[in-house]
Design an enzyme around this catalytic site. Sequence first.
Site, mmCIF file in Angstrom:
data_model
loop_
_atom_site.group_PDB
_atom_site.id
_atom_site.type_symbol
_atom_site.label_atom_id
_atom_site.label_comp_id
_atom_site.label_asym_id
_atom_site.label_seq_id
_atom_site.Cartn_x
_atom_site.Cartn_y
_atom_site.Cartn_z
ATOM 1 N N GLU A 1 1.902 -0.448 -4.930
ATOM 2 C CA GLU A 1 0.933 0.594 -5.278
ATOM 3 C C GLU A 1 1.744 1.896 -5.380
ATOM 4 O O GLU A 1 1.819 2.674 -4.430
ATOM 5 C CB GLU A 1 -0.175 0.731 -4.223
ATOM 6 C CG GLU A 1 -1.269 1.688 -4.693
ATOM 7 C CD GLU A 1 -2.014 2.427 -3.575
ATOM 8 O OE1 GLU A 1 -3.119 2.913 -3.843
ATOM 9 O OE2 GLU A 1 -1.499 2.551 -2.456
ATOM 10 N N ASP B 1 0.842 -1.198 0.000
ATOM 11 C CA ASP B 1 0.000 0.000 0.000
ATOM 12 C C ASP B 1 0.883 1.257 0.000
ATOM 13 O O ASP B 1 1.879 1.321 0.727
ATOM 14 C CB ASP B 1 -0.877 -0.042 1.257
ATOM 15 C CG ASP B 1 -1.966 1.021 1.254
ATOM 16 O OD1 ASP B 1 -2.781 1.016 0.330
ATOM 17 O OD2 ASP B 1 -1.989 1.850 2.184
HETATM 18 C C1 GLC Z 1 -4.279 3.094 -0.729
HETATM 19 C C2 GLC Z 1 -5.536 2.262 -0.686
HETATM 20 C C3 GLC Z 1 -6.678 3.134 -0.249
HETATM 21 C C4 GLC Z 1 -6.372 3.673 1.129
HETATM 22 C C5 GLC Z 1 -5.018 4.395 1.142
HETATM 23 C C6 GLC Z 1 -4.539 4.656 2.528
HETATM 24 O O1 GLC Z 1 -4.322 4.072 -1.693
HETATM 25 O O2 GLC Z 1 -5.751 1.664 -1.931
HETATM 26 O O3 GLC Z 1 -7.893 2.443 -0.247
HETATM 27 O O4 GLC Z 1 -7.377 4.550 1.535
HETATM 28 O O5 GLC Z 1 -4.021 3.630 0.536
HETATM 29 O O6 GLC Z 1 -4.100 3.475 3.134
#
Ligand code: GLC
Length: 541
Positions: free
Chosen positions: A281, A216
Amino acid sequence: MGGFHSEAAAGVSVTTDDPNWWDGAVGYEVYVRSFADSDGDGVGDLEGIRRRLPHLAWLGVDIVWLTPFYPSPMADFGYDVSDYEAVHPLFGDMADFDRLVSDAHDLGLRVVIDIVPNHTSNRHPWFVDARSSPGAARRDWYIWRDPGPDGGPPNNWWSVFGGPAWTLDPGTGQYYLHLFLPEQPDLNWANPEVREAFVGILRFWLERGVDGFRIDVAHALAKDPGLRDLPQHCRADESMHRTEAWMCFDHIHDIDQPEVHEIYREWADLAAGYEAVLVGEVYLLRPSQVVPYVKPRGHLDLAFAFAPMHMAYDPSAYRRLFGRFTELADRGIAWVQCSHDEPRSVTRFGGGDLGRRRALALSVLMMGLPGVPWLYQGEELALEDGKVPVDRIVDPVGRIHPEDSRDGCRTPMPWEEGPGMGFTTGEPWLPMDDRDGGDTVAVQKRDPGSWLNRYRRLISVRHEIDRFARPDSIEWIESPTQVVAYRRGPVLVMANMADEPVAVTSPPGKWQVRYSTGRGLPGGSIPPTLGGAEALIAVRD
Ligand code: GLC
């Protein structure tokens, strides 16, 4: 990915003879709360997912990413973790998790879990200790600063969700940093104890048999050691759309810092011992910003390319974007057009039949590229966003700015007709009464021409071509401006991105259509025109 997929089709367990098993795979995101509920409480759970795994094996995907299922106060629906080594009772228990992984492996599916290392919940025992006093053992696991000269936040950093990225802790008189909600304090990755703690967490799950991690906010862990102010072009305030406010700043000190790569070097060494995949991500939009995170320059195996979720349906923009990514990266890009964070692509592309055809055509373009195409649950049904009335919004972002709510893309999977639509026997946590029979897996499965069957055939053709479409170099084919067309070795991919039919010429040689969203019949030659939003994949005869 070697023989992995054909083994999967035969129902044989996952083998580990190929350390790059993920190469050429197709990924699938399961939003745990909304996939399948086994106990009737209206919230999806691990046992529900396990029972629905045969759908994923039938669909032909290879990697299943599970969004966070850990204990959490749910301020951000699980992305605020209060224990990284347990299962939230809402989702089941460790025995459910083990059964899910074991069944997935028996079906030839790999399981990737979400790790949330940028921040914890403010109720995580680490933060509870950290905020207890300035001298607490874990104080330095988070980022604390004295107030600025005016008593306000220590610098001008802004939260991704809107508002200043700092909250004052009255007990100790200092501010703590949070790039997301105040309930999600950022960890201090400059502290070696934090790094050590996460290596332990990763090892814990690897020992339990997971096949990798989706990391994440992978681009944000390291911060500028001096926490310098960001150059700012406009006044950001909380009434603005969160992205607009975020864009008031040049994010040169808060995210994408060089030290972040050191963290992943260590993780990659650990993951290699288990043949596990690391998927980042990396929420940066330019290919030149994303590619340094993946091998061979960086240490992650894959990074998501999010740009397609943030651009107009414009052939020349797609051509440029895919061209740049494939020029810079080897096979390290995971291609997405949907996620649990943005409106579904069918909706973004105008909804209805046209929106659906456009989404499928973009999928065809992605399925021909090197890397890993990745679907979000329900994308295979060509779902539009669900309709969530303003008074039912629960997403913390949507509660502030309803037009920006992430609930619409998070409504539960419609499996079959009837109350609860096979998702739950209870009351679903988000409404799903706008779905009809035609949206469901059961109805679409019976119809050979359904979106579900079209996506399934596309995934199968993807596996077939990826085996021989090497080397990866992409050759862009001169075509009418509405058309995106490229060759990858003996494979030809073409999409008409206009709504009107357009004449196309087949490149020299004899080509046989393997997949078509329209009239080009499998086995036939390339038709002289492509209909509106029609796409095809052909191979050289
Ligand atoms: C990422 C997740 C999202 C979340 C954010 C904070 O972007 O995909 O859903 O709110 O991180 O953890």
